[in-house]
Design a protein around this motif. Structure first.
Motif, short mmCIF file in Angstrom:
data_model
loop_
_atom_site.label_atom_id
_atom_site.label_comp_id
_atom_site.label_asym_id
_atom_site.label_seq_id
_atom_site.Cartn_x
_atom_site.Cartn_y
_atom_site.Cartn_z
N THR A 178 1.21 -1.55 -0.58
CA THR A 178 0.12 -0.05 0.08
C THR A 178 1.01 1.31 -0.04
O THR A 178 2.15 1.15 0.26
N ASN A 179 0.22 2.62 0.17
CA ASN A 179 1.05 4.05 0.22
C ASN A 179 2.00 3.38 2.01
O ASN A 179 1.34 3.00 2.87
N VAL A 180 2.91 4.09 1.30
CA VAL A 180 3.95 4.33 3.12
C VAL A 180 3.86 5.33 3.19
O VAL A 180 4.11 6.44 2.95
N SER A 188 8.36 11.58 2.88
CA SER A 188 7.57 12.24 3.83
C SER A 188 6.43 10.89 3.81
O SER A 188 5.42 9.64 4.39
N SER A 189 6.43 10.44 2.26
CA SER A 189 5.56 9.24 2.09
C SER A 189 5.50 9.01 0.65
O SER A 189 6.23 9.87 -0.09
N THR A 219 13.68 2.85 -2.73
CA THR A 219 13.63 4.37 -2.65
C THR A 219 14.19 4.71 -1.11
O THR A 219 13.61 4.19 -0.17
N MET A 220 15.28 5.68 -1.49
CA MET A 220 15.86 5.97 -0.06
C MET A 220 15.47 6.57 0.92
O MET A 220 15.61 7.73 0.25
N LYS A 232 10.40 -1.06 -0.80
CA LYS A 232 9.96 -1.34 -2.17
C LYS A 232 8.24 -1.24 -1.09
O LYS A 232 8.18 -1.83 -0.60
N VAL A 233 7.83 -0.74 -2.75
CA VAL A 233 6.34 -0.83 -3.46
C VAL A 233 5.50 -1.60 -4.06
O VAL A 233 5.89 -1.04 -5.67
#
Length: 930
Positions: A413-415, A437-438, A446-447, A467-468
């Motif tokens: 999901t969104n993080v 922030s998200s 993504t770092m 990772k998403v």
């Protein structure tokens, strides 16, 4: 509280008293005889003269000559004084005090009058009762000041809401009160030099604070020293007062010199001189002390930018101390120290000059201290403020992530990034920030960087890779009907199409290969699992071997299918049952005169008989050797037509006397051997299946029904139940079928099918708890909601096989001679053998080995030999002696034979076959005669 300084000439010194002695010698020769010859009307004047003479002169001399001036005494014997002074009019009472300053106070009583004087007042005449002087010693106590407000209207918050008068009370019990000085303001203030004697001060200014400061002044004399700073002007008249209570002051006060040089430090003297009218002279020397402030020390940063706004430095730095000499005499010595704490230190390291630099290089709190002494012998010690140094980076903060975490560190999901503050043990934490922030898009990585800064400005970072993949795999079963032969080996995944998101994935199937599938319509399932852990499952039906035999619809029976709310007349050319989906075939017989067409809805009130089809099958024997076994899924394989494919055969071996077995079977290997269920052998005729009543029988003995929501047929013996059910065939025109009371083996066939993948499986059936014996668990259509009481867990199964009324079955334990044991059942002779199952005789109800394969007695025991040892804790009381008939399922109360509370589909007990109470019913069975 301070006293004013007053210059006074009222006291007598020893030198002055010597002059008085000479005077007294003359006066005593002249004044006394004259006084004695005065007329009586002048007596009062003479008495006063005597008092003045005694008090003001003779007593002073006597006291001064006889008493040590360091002591104070009281003398009451005046005889020697009177004789020496040749005073004939002797006092009746005399008192004398001399204090350490040669000050004298006296009182005498002459002719009933008291003449009283102390060193500050004239002689006064007072009442004899007030003649006692009390203690007139030195005044060592400062005045006492008190205050009283004019009202008490101060509230609980400490405020007045109206003007008040403050009464000032100054008290001094020794030398007396001279007056007081005062000032007023909104803060503490210094009283001016005005002497006040009034006692009331008005406070009328609105303010959060009104101050009244008071200095009380008593009657002590003297002149105090004055201390001033260098170059400061001196008021030599400050706090100097003088008076003379007797003859008065002659002229002005003389001050010599009139000015004092304050440009250099040191002590200078000024002489004050005053004379009274009698010619007495008083001189007082006053010290004027010219002083200078001690040296001044100021600390400053050499580079002000090294300390940040939080008061911390993050690298070494210097502080500088600057010394200023305020006396003009120069600095004599200096010493310094530093400490790695917030406390002061003792300067011990000497230095010269007027500046001193300190290197601050130790982490933590640091202070420097300087002590210098000038040539005026004034010393100053000053310590710097605390300087803080932190050169160590903080512990970086961490992050938690709001979102659904799947497998392999993939979020689905969104993080949202939730930063957690870092820490710093020295300067303390200032801030922790995150660069992101998200994350709202799919990403392979993504770092996230978390940065923590301490109050000194040092910083450190911590990184996370996120990772998403928000997508689940897609999985669909391939279209078309798949039919395979039993034993064919095919990968089940070949029957499905799958795709994955950016996280990749795998597929797993159950079973993974078709080689182990049993005959019948089998459902295979595959699950695709993404690398993110998201899954999707799809199923596919595969026809393996033999499907269940199609139901045999007898005369007047019509097939029905449930559409989700109603039963409808089923189209047999379409799917109207599916045992793989636990949708057992249902058929009904309508009431006389009711006709229906395919597709039409059939109401409950239009139905007389309900039946459920039990297709022919074999099962894998799981406990064929009289052992204990836990509940397990029974492996069922449908058989085609009437072919018997089981590997095990059994035959009755009923013998006379007590026996522990009822049949003999061929070699059995548990979990390997299979057995065609004997319920499908009806008197030697092999059946494709049989119909069992969906509910307990109801109606009357002359016309039986099997309907939901009505009271079951009870209060009859086994013989009557048996005959009533046989009457169904003629009552409803089912000429091509055989209607009979359910046999013990037929009960077992229904129970085994229920405990397979085609029914409830491992789930225990729930009992009908209707205390009024309503079929289906309640009135009207309650059975539609009571599906947990069904053998399938849905509306398609058989009801009332647990709870409700006890169910008699056609299972009978023979007598000790091996003959049919009618007991109290009403049978006068044995019925046809195809209508009942025979069991060996035994006197014990826990001799379970007499059970038969398939009847759900000895095979389904977790504790064989125990009366409540059946599967799911069901009761297990075997027929014995005259209790020769089987009862199954227990009652709505869950009370099995012998009082054991253990109702269930595997429960069995024993009865006489008679009308036992009001709780015996049964199920009906239909078989084809073709």
């Amino acid at each position: 509280k301070r006293k004013s300084l007053k210059l006074t000439t009222l006291a007598f010194t020893l030198i002055e008293l010597l002059g008085v002695i000479i005077l007294l010698a003359v006066v005593s020769l002249v004044a006394v005889p004259v006084v004695l010859n005065i007329a009586k009307e002048a007596q009062a004047s003479a008495d006063m003269s005597s008092a003045q003479l005694i008090v003001s002169n003779g007593h002073n001399y006597y006291a001064a000559s006889l008493l040590d001036d360091t002591k104070k005494e009281k003398i009451d014997n005046y005889e020697d004084i009177y004789d020496e002074l040749n005073i004939k009019n002797k006092p009746e009472l005399g008192q004398l005090y001399v204090n350490s300053n040669d000050k004298v106070a006296m009182a005498v009583i002459i002719n009933d009058k008291c003449y009283k004087k102390n060193y500050m007042t004239e002689i006064e005449i007072v009442d004899v009762s007030e003649c006692d002087l009390g203690y007139m010693g030195p005044d060592e106590v400062k005045p006492i000041i008190s205050q009283t407000a004019s009202n008490t209207n101060i509230n609980e918050n400490g405020w007045y809401k109206e003007d008040i008068y403050l009464t000032i009370n100054v008290e001094d019990n020794e030398s007396g009160v001279f007056g007081y000085k005062r000032c007023m303001g909104q803060s503490e203030c210094d009283p001016d030099d005005t002497i006040y004697t009034d006692e009331s001060i008005l406070i009328s200014t609105e303010s959060a604070s009104n101050y009244v400061c008071v200095i009380g002044i008593d009657n002590r004399g003297g002149v105090g020293d004055i201390t001033v700073n260098i170059n400061e002007q001196v008021d030599l008249t400050n706090e100097v007062t003088y008076n003379d209570g007797l003859s008065g002051i002659d002229g002005e006060l003389s001050i010599n010199p009139t000015t004092v040089d304050t440009t250099t430090v040191g002590t200078k003297q000024v002489t004050y001189k005053v004379q009274d009218i009698a010619g007495n002279v008083r001189e007082v020397v006053r010290n004027i002390i010219v002083d200078a402030d001690a040296p001044t020390i100021v600390f400053n940063l050499v580079d002000s930018s090294t300390i940040n706004s939080n008061g911390w430095a993050k690298s070494d730095f210097y502080i500088r101390a600057t010394i200023t000499d305020n006396s003009g005499s120069g600095i004599a010595s200096g010493s310094s120290c530093t400490t790695n704490s917030s406390s002061e230190c003792d300067p011990i390291a000497s230095f010269t000059g007027t500046t001193k630099d300190f290197l601050i290089s130790t982490e933590g709190s640091n202070r420097a201290c300087i002590e210098v002494t000038d040539n005026n012998n004034k010393t100053t010690k000053v310590c710097s403020n605390t300087y803080n140094l932190d050169k160590t980076a903080p512990t970086a903060g961490t992050a938690t992530f709001s979102g659904t975490l799947g497998s392999n560190s993939w979020y689905t999901t969104n993080v949202t990034v939730n930063k957690v503050n870092g820490s710093d043990a020295l300067s303390g934490h200032s801030s922790t920030t995150s660069n992101i922030s998200s994350i709202t898009s799919n990403t392979t990585g993504t770092m996230i960087t978390i940065t923590t800064t301490d109050l000194a400005g040092n910083s450190s970072t911590r990184n996370y890779t996120i990772k998403v993949d928000k997508n689940a795999p897609t999985l669909t079963a391939k279209s078309g009907t798949i039919t395979i032969s039993k034993g064919d080996s095919n990968a089940v995944s070949n029957y499905f199409t799958v795709s994955y998101g950016i996280s990749g994935g795998t597929i797993s199937c159950s079973p993974s290969n078709t080689s182990g599938l049993s005959n019948g319509t089998q459902t295979v399932r595959c699950t695709a699992t993404g690398g993110n852990g998201k899954t999707i499952t799809a199923s596919k039906q595969i026809i393996v071997g033999t499907p269940p035999n199609a139901p045999e619809l007898l005369n007047n029976m019509i097939p029905v299918k449930y559409n989700g709310s109603n039963w409808v007349y089923a189209d047999v050319s379409q799917e109207w049952y599916n045992y793989d989906k636990k949708e057992w075939a249902n058929a009904v017989v309508l009431n006389s005169g009711v006709t229906k067409s395919v597709g039409q809805t059939i109401s409950e009130s239009e139905i007389a008989l309900w039946y459920v089809w039990i297709p022919r099958y074999k099962y894998t024997i799981f406990n064929g050797n009289n052992g204990n076994v836990s509940e397990q899924l029974i492996n069922i394989e449908f058989e085609s037509g009437t072919a018997r494919t089981g590997t095990v055969t059994c035959q009755d071996n009923i013998i006379s006397g007590i026996s522990t077995s009822s049949e003999t079977c061929s070699q059995i290997t548990n979990n390997v051997s299979t057995y065609t269920h004997p319920a499908f052998n009806f008197g030697g005729k092999q059946l494709k299946g049989f119909w069992v009543g969906k509910f307990e029988v109801s109606g009357t003995t002359s016309k039986v029904t099997t309907k939901p929501g009505i009271t079951s047929l009870r209060n009859v013996n086994v013989y009557t139940l048996f005959n009533s059910i046989q009457g169904i065939k003629t009552s409803y025109g089912i000429n091509n079928g055989d209607s009979h009371m359910i046999k013990n083996m037929e009960w077992g066939a229904v129970a085994y099918l229920s405990h397979s993948i085609y029914g409830l499986g491992m789930e225990d059936i729930k009992p009908n708890t209707s205390s009024t014996y309503l079929t289906g668990g309640g009135s009207n259509n309650a059975y539609k909601n009571n599906v947990s009481q069904s053998t399938t867990g849905n509306i398609y199964g058989v009801y009332d096989m647990a709870g409700g009324a006890y169910d008699y079955t056609m299972g009978n334990s023979v007598d000790s001679s091996g003959n049919f044991y009618a007991s109290s059942s009403g049978f006068s002779s044995a019925p046809d053998s195809k209508y009942y199952d025979k069991y060996a005789f035994h006197s014990s109800s826990t001799n379970h080995t007499r059970g038969k394969l398939g009847d759900a007695t000895k095979e389904t025991m977790t504790n064989i030999g125990n009366i409540s040892g059946g599967w799911h804790g069901d009761g297990a009381a075997f027929p014995s002696v005259s209790l020769s008939w089987f009862i199954r399922g227990s009652s709505y109360e869950g009370i099995q034979d012998d009082g054991i509370a253990d109702a269930g589909i595997f429960a069995f007990g024993r009865r006489y076959g008679s009308v036992t109470g009001d709780d015996m019913s049964t199920h009906a069975v239909l078989t084809s005669l073709n």
